[in-house]
Design a protein around this motif. Structure first.
Motif, PDB file in Angstrom:
ATOM      1  N   PRO A  76     -74.511  24.748   3.496  1.00  0.00           N
ATOM      2  CA  PRO A  76     -74.146  23.414   2.995  1.00  0.00           C
ATOM      3  C   PRO A  76     -74.748  22.318   3.877  1.00  0.00           C
ATOM      4  O   PRO A  76     -74.952  22.510   5.074  1.00  0.00           O
ATOM      5  CB  PRO A  76     -72.620  23.416   3.079  1.00  0.00           C
ATOM      6  CG  PRO A  76     -72.270  24.488   4.042  1.00  0.00           C
ATOM      7  CD  PRO A  76     -73.382  25.492   4.008  1.00  0.00           C
ATOM      8  N   THR A  77     -75.040  21.203   3.266  1.00  0.00           N
ATOM      9  CA  THR A  77     -75.589  20.082   4.028  1.00  0.00           C
ATOM     10  C   THR A  77     -74.481  19.278   4.702  1.00  0.00           C
ATOM     11  O   THR A  77     -74.684  18.716   5.768  1.00  0.00           O
ATOM     12  CB  THR A  77     -76.429  19.158   3.126  1.00  0.00           C
ATOM     13  OG1 THR A  77     -75.638  18.759   2.012  1.00  0.00           O
ATOM     14  CG2 THR A  77     -77.676  19.870   2.644  1.00  0.00           C
ATOM     15  N   ASP A  78     -73.332  19.219   4.072  1.00  0.00           N
ATOM     16  CA  ASP A  78     -72.180  18.553   4.678  1.00  0.00           C
ATOM     17  C   ASP A  78     -71.270  19.631   5.234  1.00  0.00           C
ATOM     18  O   ASP A  78     -70.649  20.382   4.484  1.00  0.00           O
ATOM     19  CB  ASP A  78     -71.419  17.711   3.638  1.00  0.00           C
ATOM     20  CG  ASP A  78     -72.227  16.512   3.173  1.00  0.00           C
ATOM     21  OD1 ASP A  78     -72.988  15.976   4.005  1.00  0.00           O
ATOM     22  OD2 ASP A  78     -72.116  16.124   2.005  1.00  0.00           O
ATOM     23  N   VAL A  79     -71.209  19.701   6.556  1.00  0.00           N
ATOM     24  CA  VAL A  79     -70.464  20.769   7.227  1.00  0.00           C
ATOM     25  C   VAL A  79     -69.079  20.314   7.644  1.00  0.00           C
ATOM     26  O   VAL A  79     -68.096  21.021   7.472  1.00  0.00           O
ATOM     27  CB  VAL A  79     -71.269  21.287   8.444  1.00  0.00           C
ATOM     28  CG1 VAL A  79     -70.457  22.312   9.243  1.00  0.00           C
ATOM     29  CG2 VAL A  79     -72.588  21.879   7.989  1.00  0.00           C
ATOM     30  N   MET A  80     -69.011  19.130   8.215  1.00  0.00           N
ATOM     31  CA  MET A  80     -67.743  18.652   8.796  1.00  0.00           C
ATOM     32  C   MET A  80     -67.274  17.372   8.134  1.00  0.00           C
ATOM     33  O   MET A  80     -68.074  16.576   7.662  1.00  0.00           O
ATOM     34  CB  MET A  80     -67.922  18.390  10.288  1.00  0.00           C
ATOM     35  CG  MET A  80     -68.222  19.625  11.100  1.00  0.00           C
ATOM     36  SD  MET A  80     -68.498  19.191  12.826  1.00  0.00           S
ATOM     37  CE  MET A  80     -70.173  19.786  13.033  1.00  0.00           C
ATOM     38  N   THR A  81     -65.972  17.228   8.142  1.00  0.00           N
ATOM     39  CA  THR A  81     -65.361  15.994   7.675  1.00  0.00           C
ATOM     40  C   THR A  81     -64.376  15.559   8.755  1.00  0.00           C
ATOM     41  O   THR A  81     -63.736  16.404   9.405  1.00  0.00           O
ATOM     42  CB  THR A  81     -64.648  16.190   6.328  1.00  0.00           C
ATOM     43  OG1 THR A  81     -64.109  14.939   5.919  1.00  0.00           O
ATOM     44  CG2 THR A  81     -63.553  17.203   6.376  1.00  0.00           C
ATOM     45  N   LEU A  97     -68.296  23.129  17.273  1.00  0.00           N
ATOM     46  CA  LEU A  97     -68.608  21.695  17.252  1.00  0.00           C
ATOM     47  C   LEU A  97     -67.512  20.904  16.528  1.00  0.00           C
ATOM     48  O   LEU A  97     -67.089  19.841  16.989  1.00  0.00           O
ATOM     49  CB  LEU A  97     -69.959  21.453  16.573  1.00  0.00           C
ATOM     50  CG  LEU A  97     -71.199  21.887  17.353  1.00  0.00           C
ATOM     51  CD1 LEU A  97     -72.442  21.781  16.480  1.00  0.00           C
ATOM     52  CD2 LEU A  97     -71.343  21.037  18.605  1.00  0.00           C
ATOM     53  N   ALA A  98     -67.060  21.427  15.401  1.00  0.00           N
ATOM     54  CA  ALA A  98     -66.014  20.731  14.642  1.00  0.00           C
ATOM     55  C   ALA A  98     -64.739  20.613  15.470  1.00  0.00           C
ATOM     56  O   ALA A  98     -64.119  19.540  15.529  1.00  0.00           O
ATOM     57  CB  ALA A  98     -65.742  21.478  13.331  1.00  0.00           C
ATOM     58  N   ALA A  99     -64.359  21.708  16.138  1.00  0.00           N
ATOM     59  CA  ALA A  99     -63.143  21.677  16.957  1.00  0.00           C
ATOM     60  C   ALA A  99     -63.290  20.689  18.118  1.00  0.00           C
ATOM     61  O   ALA A  99     -62.365  19.923  18.414  1.00  0.00           O
ATOM     62  CB  ALA A  99     -62.839  23.078  17.482  1.00  0.00           C
ATOM     63  N   ALA A 100     -64.453  20.687  18.762  1.00  0.00           N
ATOM     64  CA  ALA A 100     -64.675  19.789  19.897  1.00  0.00           C
ATOM     65  C   ALA A 100     -64.645  18.330  19.474  1.00  0.00           C
ATOM     66  O   ALA A 100     -64.280  17.461  20.256  1.00  0.00           O
ATOM     67  CB  ALA A 100     -66.013  20.124  20.564  1.00  0.00           C
ATOM     68  N   GLN A 140     -73.310  34.239  10.578  1.00  0.00           N
ATOM     69  CA  GLN A 140     -72.000  34.007  11.188  1.00  0.00           C
ATOM     70  C   GLN A 140     -72.121  33.348  12.561  1.00  0.00           C
ATOM     71  O   GLN A 140     -71.235  32.600  12.964  1.00  0.00           O
ATOM     72  CB  GLN A 140     -71.219  35.321  11.287  1.00  0.00           C
ATOM     73  CG  GLN A 140     -70.700  35.792   9.949  1.00  0.00           C
ATOM     74  CD  GLN A 140     -69.986  37.130  10.041  1.00  0.00           C
ATOM     75  OE1 GLN A 140     -70.400  38.028  10.761  1.00  0.00           O
ATOM     76  NE2 GLN A 140     -68.901  37.245   9.278  1.00  0.00           N
ATOM     77  N   ALA A 141     -73.217  33.584  13.255  1.00  0.00           N
ATOM     78  CA  ALA A 141     -73.419  32.923  14.554  1.00  0.00           C
ATOM     79  C   ALA A 141     -73.541  31.417  14.363  1.00  0.00           C
ATOM     80  O   ALA A 141     -72.973  30.629  15.141  1.00  0.00           O
ATOM     81  CB  ALA A 141     -74.660  33.487  15.248  1.00  0.00           C
ATOM     82  N   TRP A 142     -74.252  30.997  13.328  1.00  0.00           N
ATOM     83  CA  TRP A 142     -74.379  29.565  13.034  1.00  0.00           C
ATOM     84  C   TRP A 142     -73.017  28.986  12.640  1.00  0.00           C
ATOM     85  O   TRP A 142     -72.660  27.883  13.065  1.00  0.00           O
ATOM     86  CB  TRP A 142     -75.410  29.346  11.916  1.00  0.00           C
ATOM     87  CG  TRP A 142     -75.567  27.903  11.550  1.00  0.00           C
ATOM     88  CD1 TRP A 142     -76.277  26.952  12.233  1.00  0.00           C
ATOM     89  CD2 TRP A 142     -74.995  27.235  10.426  1.00  0.00           C
ATOM     90  NE1 TRP A 142     -76.171  25.735  11.602  1.00  0.00           N
ATOM     91  CE2 TRP A 142     -75.392  25.877  10.481  1.00  0.00           C
ATOM     92  CE3 TRP A 142     -74.176  27.649   9.374  1.00  0.00           C
ATOM     93  CZ2 TRP A 142     -75.006  24.945   9.534  1.00  0.00           C
ATOM     94  CZ3 TRP A 142     -73.787  26.714   8.432  1.00  0.00           C
ATOM     95  CH2 TRP A 142     -74.203  25.373   8.512  1.00  0.00           C
ATOM     96  N   ILE A 143     -72.271  29.748  11.853  1.00  0.00           N
ATOM     97  CA  ILE A 143     -70.932  29.299  11.448  1.00  0.00           C
ATOM     98  C   ILE A 143     -70.044  29.105  12.675  1.00  0.00           C
ATOM     99  O   ILE A 143     -69.331  28.095  12.793  1.00  0.00           O
ATOM    100  CB  ILE A 143     -70.293  30.297  10.449  1.00  0.00           C
ATOM    101  CG1 ILE A 143     -71.049  30.264   9.122  1.00  0.00           C
ATOM    102  CG2 ILE A 143     -68.810  30.013  10.257  1.00  0.00           C
ATOM    103  CD1 ILE A 143     -70.678  31.393   8.172  1.00  0.00           C
ATOM    104  N   THR A 144     -70.090  30.042  13.600  1.00  0.00           N
ATOM    105  CA  THR A 144     -69.290  29.943  14.825  1.00  0.00           C
ATOM    106  C   THR A 144     -69.672  28.701  15.621  1.00  0.00           C
ATOM    107  O   THR A 144     -68.811  27.975  16.124  1.00  0.00           O
ATOM    108  CB  THR A 144     -69.458  31.211  15.679  1.00  0.00           C
ATOM    109  OG1 THR A 144     -69.017  32.343  14.920  1.00  0.00           O
ATOM    110  CG2 THR A 144     -68.674  31.130  16.981  1.00  0.00           C
ATOM    111  N   GLN A 145     -70.966  28.436  15.712  1.00  0.00           N
ATOM    112  CA  GLN A 145     -71.437  27.235  16.409  1.00  0.00           C
ATOM    113  C   GLN A 145     -70.885  25.979  15.736  1.00  0.00           C
ATOM    114  O   GLN A 145     -70.408  25.061  16.409  1.00  0.00           O
ATOM    115  CB  GLN A 145     -72.958  27.212  16.436  1.00  0.00           C
ATOM    116  CG  GLN A 145     -73.537  25.989  17.107  1.00  0.00           C
ATOM    117  CD  GLN A 145     -75.040  25.891  16.955  1.00  0.00           C
ATOM    118  OE1 GLN A 145     -75.591  26.331  15.962  1.00  0.00           O
ATOM    119  NE2 GLN A 145     -75.689  25.303  17.949  1.00  0.00           N
ATOM    120  N   GLN A 146     -70.941  25.948  14.417  1.00  0.00           N
ATOM    121  CA  GLN A 146     -70.435  24.779  13.683  1.00  0.00           C
ATOM    122  C   GLN A 146     -68.933  24.635  13.853  1.00  0.00           C
ATOM    123  O   GLN A 146     -68.412  23.515  13.981  1.00  0.00           O
ATOM    124  CB  GLN A 146     -70.805  24.887  12.198  1.00  0.00           C
ATOM    125  CG  GLN A 146     -72.302  24.886  11.928  1.00  0.00           C
ATOM    126  CD  GLN A 146     -72.990  23.686  12.548  1.00  0.00           C
ATOM    127  OE1 GLN A 146     -72.605  22.542  12.337  1.00  0.00           O
ATOM    128  NE2 GLN A 146     -74.024  23.954  13.335  1.00  0.00           N
TER     129      GLN A 146
END
Length: 149
Positions: free
Chosen positions: A136-141, A99-102, A90-96
């Protein structure tokens, strides 16, 4: 003849859990000549006898027994419970997510499914999984607003 020599044919011994899977760590070392009383000591048959040369060569730590022989031994890392692994993920998810929001992006469908699966394991609602799903390898769109500007 010393009192210990009647019960222990060798001077030097190590103890280990004979019922444990091997290799297994050495749990105690015995120089029988230093004991004034043998009360409470394991029987010689429950120990692994060492020669004076083997005794002198023993390192101070990191030894085990395998098939009746002394070996270098590093205990395996204790297993991390799946729920703890999920909480760490979940820490990695929060980081992602940060990043997505920023970057004005959103999670992909694969990332959203991953988040749901990890949260279910971390919260204890998923009690049937035996391993975490792969990240997942594709995290953000790119979001529609960001893509059109």
């Amino acid at each position: 003849m010393s009192s210990w020599e009647n019960l222990y044919p060798n001077r030097y011994y190590v103890a280990y859990d004979k019922t444990a899977a091997q290799p297994t760590p050495v749990t105690a070392r015995y120089d029988m000549s230093v004991y004034g009383s043998l009360a409470g000591l394991p029987a010689a048959a429950d120990l692994l006898a060492l020669t004076p040369e083997q005794w002198a060569a023993l390192p101070t730590h990191g030894i085990g027994v395998q098939n009746g022989a002394i070996i270098d031994y590093t205990p395996p890392a204790p297993p991390v419970p799946l729920q703890t692994q999920a909480k760490n993920a979940q820490a990695w998810i929060t980081q992602q997510a940060n990043l997505a929001a920023a970057m004005g992006e959103t999670f992909t469908a694969d990332m959203k499914a991953y988040v749901l699966a990890i949260n279910a394991i971390a919260s204890g609602t998923d009690t049937t999984s035996t391993a975490l799903p792969a990240q997942p390898t594709d995290v953000m769109t790119a979001s529609t607003a960001a893509a059109t500007t």
